[in-house]
Write a protein that holds these residues in place. Structure first.
Motif, mmCIF file in Angstrom:
data_model
loop_
_atom_site.group_PDB
_atom_site.id
_atom_site.type_symbol
_atom_site.label_atom_id
_atom_site.label_comp_id
_atom_site.label_asym_id
_atom_site.label_seq_id
_atom_site.Cartn_x
_atom_site.Cartn_y
_atom_site.Cartn_z
ATOM 1 N N GLU A 47 0.818 -1.217 0.000
ATOM 2 C CA GLU A 47 0.000 0.000 0.000
ATOM 3 C C GLU A 47 0.853 1.269 0.000
ATOM 4 O O GLU A 47 0.576 2.212 -0.754
ATOM 5 C CB GLU A 47 -0.929 0.015 1.216
ATOM 6 N N ARG A 77 0.743 4.084 -2.944
ATOM 7 C CA ARG A 77 0.346 5.475 -2.698
ATOM 8 C C ARG A 77 1.431 6.446 -3.178
ATOM 9 O O ARG A 77 1.126 7.476 -3.780
ATOM 10 C CB ARG A 77 0.066 5.691 -1.209
ATOM 11 N N CYS A 113 1.481 6.453 -7.003
ATOM 12 C CA CYS A 113 0.274 7.094 -7.532
ATOM 13 C C CYS A 113 0.360 8.611 -7.380
ATOM 14 O O CYS A 113 -0.028 9.372 -8.273
ATOM 15 C CB CYS A 113 -0.962 6.567 -6.816
ATOM 16 N N GLU A 114 0.883 9.047 -6.219
ATOM 17 C CA GLU A 114 1.032 10.485 -5.999
ATOM 18 C C GLU A 114 2.004 11.079 -7.006
ATOM 19 O O GLU A 114 1.770 12.161 -7.559
ATOM 20 C CB GLU A 114 1.526 10.737 -4.566
ATOM 21 N N LYS A 159 -6.312 11.276 -5.094
ATOM 22 C CA LYS A 159 -6.314 10.484 -3.862
ATOM 23 C C LYS A 159 -7.572 9.635 -3.745
ATOM 24 O O LYS A 159 -7.536 8.523 -3.207
ATOM 25 C CB LYS A 159 -6.198 11.412 -2.649
ATOM 26 N N VAL A 183 -6.882 6.519 -5.485
ATOM 27 C CA VAL A 183 -5.848 5.742 -4.799
ATOM 28 C C VAL A 183 -6.457 5.010 -3.605
ATOM 29 O O VAL A 183 -6.144 3.834 -3.348
ATOM 30 C CB VAL A 183 -4.694 6.655 -4.340
ATOM 31 N N ASP A 184 -7.335 5.703 -2.855
ATOM 32 C CA ASP A 184 -7.975 5.077 -1.692
ATOM 33 C C ASP A 184 -8.770 3.841 -2.119
ATOM 34 O O ASP A 184 -8.773 2.812 -1.426
ATOM 35 C CB ASP A 184 -8.903 6.080 -1.000
#
Length: 322
Positions: free
Chosen positions: A286, A290, A293-294, A300, A303-304
């Motif tokens: 994870e 994250r 992805c950022e 976000k 991503v969540d």
């Protein structure tokens, strides 16, 4: 000044007057006066004055006794009475107090006005001042008495002796006094730097320089209400700055998080989902997902979903026409 051989503690005239004070009225009658002269001369001889063998000293003694007979009372009676009436306010300036005392007592005792006697009376007045200062100091709480004597310029050894304290106790108080004096000097410099500023600005300057409120009140000559007003204004400014900072942080966080799901266009949705799938092929951790992805600019909100409900990505892709 005439003093006994081997000593410089007391002048002859004062030694004579103290001896005269010891005599009673009957010692000055016609038949006994000469006997009193001889008795006093012998007593002074024993103290090292050699009065009986010195014509000048004998003349001083006879003059003092003659003045005593003429006045009907001893000079020391009047002098001691005047000294006992002195207060700390009177002796704030010992020299002025001495001049006043000599003028008062000297009305009946002209010899006291002699210039050679003034230093001796001044010394007596200074001793009275010290006695009064010590008496006041002993009535004060805690270290205040010692502090009052330090502020009054009394010598350390005298303070130790008269206050019945140890040198260690004195040194402890002296260290605190010196620290306070240094702080006052620092504050004086701070105020000098703020000389052209308004009173509230001076208070603010001292508060930000970590000066105690008590010292601010003393050196700026303001009351607690004025200090509280400045503190309140500073607290309001701090609160406003904090609000603006939080608002800016929230905007920054929102910008970093990207748009909500409903605000993402179908084309962008498909592009972001594709990026997520590529990232997830590279890693299933994870934290790594994250971060990547950022770095790829994936919102976000997506991503969540990717890390909590990865199966939902297919549904979102289908809705977007993928």
């Amino acid at each position: 000044m005439t003093t006994p051989k081997g000593s410089n503690t007391e002048p002859l005239w004062l030694a004579i007057e103290k001896k005269v004070l010891e005599l009673g009225a009957r010692d000055f009658s016609g038949d006994t006066l000469e006997n009193s002269v001889q008795l006093l001369a012998a007593a002074l001889d024993e103290r090292g004055w050699a009065v009986s063998k010195n014509a000048g000293h004998m003349l001083d003694l006879r003059r003092a006794l003659g003045a005593r007979v003429a006045a009907g009372r001893p000079l020391m009676e009047d002098l001691n009475k005047a000294l006992a009436a002195l207060t700390l306010e009177h002796v704030e300036n010992p020299y002025s107090a001495t001049v006043g005392l000599i003028n008062e007592v000297g009305r009946d005792w002209p010899m006291l006005k002699g210039s050679e006697r003034r230093p001796h009376v001044l010394r007596i007045v200074e001793e009275v001042k010290l006695d009064l200062m010590v008496a006041r100091a002993k009535g004060l709480e805690g270290d205040k008495g010692i502090r009052s004597l330090i502020d009054g310029g009394v010598a350390p050894e005298v303070i130790v002796e008269r206050m019945g304290i140890t040198r260690e106790e004195f040194d402890r108080v002296m260290a605190a006094v010196e620290a306070e004096r240094a702080e006052r000097a620092r504050v004086a410099e701070l105020l000098k730097d703020a000389e052209s500023k308004s009173q509230p600005e001076k208070i603010r300057h001292l508060i930000t320089s970590e000066v105690s409120e008590e010292l601010i009140a003393e050196m700026v000559e303001v009351d607690q209400a004025a200090i509280d007003d400045v503190k309140r204004a500073m607290e309001e400014e701090i609160a406003e700055k904090q609000r603006l900072a939080e608002e800016a942080a929230a905007k920054k966080a929102a910008a970093a998080a990207g748009p909500a799901l409903d605000d993402i266009s179908p084309a962008e949705m498909l592009e972001h989902i594709e990026s997520i799938r590529e990232i997830m092929e590279f890693s299933d951790a994870e934290a790594e997902i994250r971060v990547m992805c950022e770095q790829s600019g994936v919102p976000k909100a997506l991503v969540d979903i990717a890390v909590s409900e990865p199966g939902r990505l297919d549904y979102l892709a289908a809705q977007a026409g993928g």
